[in-house]
Design an enzyme around this catalytic site. Structure first.
Site, PDB file in Angstrom:
ATOM      1  N   VAL B  99       0.865  -1.169   0.000  1.00  0.00           N
ATOM      2  CA  VAL B  99       0.000   0.000   0.000  1.00  0.00           C
ATOM      3  C   VAL B  99       0.906   1.224   0.000  1.00  0.00           C
ATOM      4  CG1 VAL B  99      -1.799   1.274   1.252  1.00  0.00           C
ATOM      5  CG2 VAL B  99      -1.769  -1.228   1.315  1.00  0.00           C
ATOM      6  N   CYS B 100       0.527   2.239  -0.763  1.00  0.00           N
ATOM      7  CA  CYS B 100       1.230   3.531  -0.732  1.00  0.00           C
ATOM      8  C   CYS B 100       2.710   3.310  -1.083  1.00  0.00           C
ATOM      9  CB  CYS B 100       1.003   4.147   0.651  1.00  0.00           C
ATOM     10  SG  CYS B 100       1.290   5.924   0.799  1.00  0.00           S
ATOM     11  N   THR B 101       3.606   3.947  -0.376  1.00  0.00           N
ATOM     12  CA  THR B 101       5.031   3.832  -0.713  1.00  0.00           C
ATOM     13  C   THR B 101       5.645   2.497  -0.280  1.00  0.00           C
ATOM     14  OG1 THR B 101       5.582   5.043   1.304  1.00  0.00           O
ATOM     15  CG2 THR B 101       5.426   6.320  -0.728  1.00  0.00           C
TER      16      THR B 101
END
Lengths: 211, 211
Positions: B99-101
């Site tokens: 998820v995300c970075t």
């Protein structure tokens, strides 16, 4: 201003973390997770613990109170230490809020008498029996009382409250940074939209059926 | 099957808790939060700690790997202990997700070379420079690699993956129980929808600008 997010054994993690992830970005506020005792508090699945950094006593007068729900809520309905704290904190709070069955705890503390409020869809009847006026809305404002529907609705509640306090632009910035542009793979997130047999199954199994 | 959700200092809490709250309901699976050391791991704001119940070493071969993002991701990009574990866990995983970075960590471990993938909208350029093929989609499947966009997108990812593994009806049941019927108060959750001046402001301030 302090934002106190209340933890108790067997709360639902997303109920707490949704509002946290949005409200924590309120300028000038300090967010603190509180419980009767400090230390790890296990969520409902047993697979995750969040840390309570302060006891309830150490945070007597938060500006914002956030009460999550979860299966553990039932055991808290007669926990006078928690209910007393909720009443006391509410006496000076600017906003008193809940997610999911957290509203049943606010109601048990006597804080939602006659007020429009919401809860998890399976708990709306119980909320009514506790003296509130349940609505089918996802986020309900009644004066300083803000209640949200089940689990994931705390994200919408947090963002909406953030906008009320800090302005639309700040809330939009937080929505952008948390990339909250939801694209659920199904349209089954409410009892009005989910397959009817699932709704009936969960109603039949609900822990609220006999209460 | 084990589902390992990786924690590290200054991760973003909702990145981890969104997929947790959905995937934990995969029948027969055990969800476990892992980190280099067991105990509380602080999220990016400092206001919340989640407990890692097992070390990375204790969970060598999870069926599903979930890597959240957050400001602390930068410091992990050269953490060979974590990157080695990711490579090793990936060698036997059924699904490797982020998820995300978190996707930047998968890329740094060499797992996304030439693969379609996504990340937080501010990190898509960096993801490309690390060898992946960034897309603007919210949830991207490329074989067993599943990456999600910023922060809140992990809920969509978890629910989508749950449907792939356990079937649509089970995922719909989880969506209904978590009442995931999002109603954001604004339509500002992506750089294509948010006010342009906010998008530009965050691009200018981004920690990814100079990397």
């Amino acid at each position: 201003m302090q934002i106190a997010i209340v933890l108790y054994d067997r709360f639902t993690a997303l109920d707490a973390v949704g509002p946290y992830e949005t409200l924590v970005r309120l300028p000038g506020a300090e967010t603190v997770f509180v419980a009767e005792r400090t230390g790890p508090v296990r969520s409902d699945t047993g697979a995750l613990a969040l840390t309570a950094d302060r006891t309830l006593e150490e945070v007597p007068a938060p500006g914002i109170v956030v009460v999550p729900g979860g299966p553990g809520q039932t055991a808290q309905m007669e926990n006078e230490a928690l209910l007393d704290w909720l009443r006391s904190a509410d006496a000076s709070s600017t906003w008193t809020t809940s997610v999911c069955t957290g509203s049943l705890l606010l109601a048990a503390a006597g804080l939602l008498q006659g007020r429009r409020a919401t809860s998890h869809w399976l708990a709306l009847d119980v909320l009514g029996r506790l003296g509130a006026q349940p609505t089918g809305e996802r986020v309900v404002f009644d004066g300083k009382y803000v209640t949200a529907a089940g689990v994931s609705s705390g994200i919408d509640m947090g963002l909406t409250l953030l906008g009320r306090i800090a302005g639309d632009e700040h809330a939009q910035a937080v929505q952008l940074l948390t990339e909250y542009d939801p694209q659920p793979p199904y349209d089954a997130g409410s009892p009005h939209k989910a397959p009817a047999h699932l709704v009936e199954k969960f109603r039949a199994e609900s822990r609220f059926t006999l209460t």
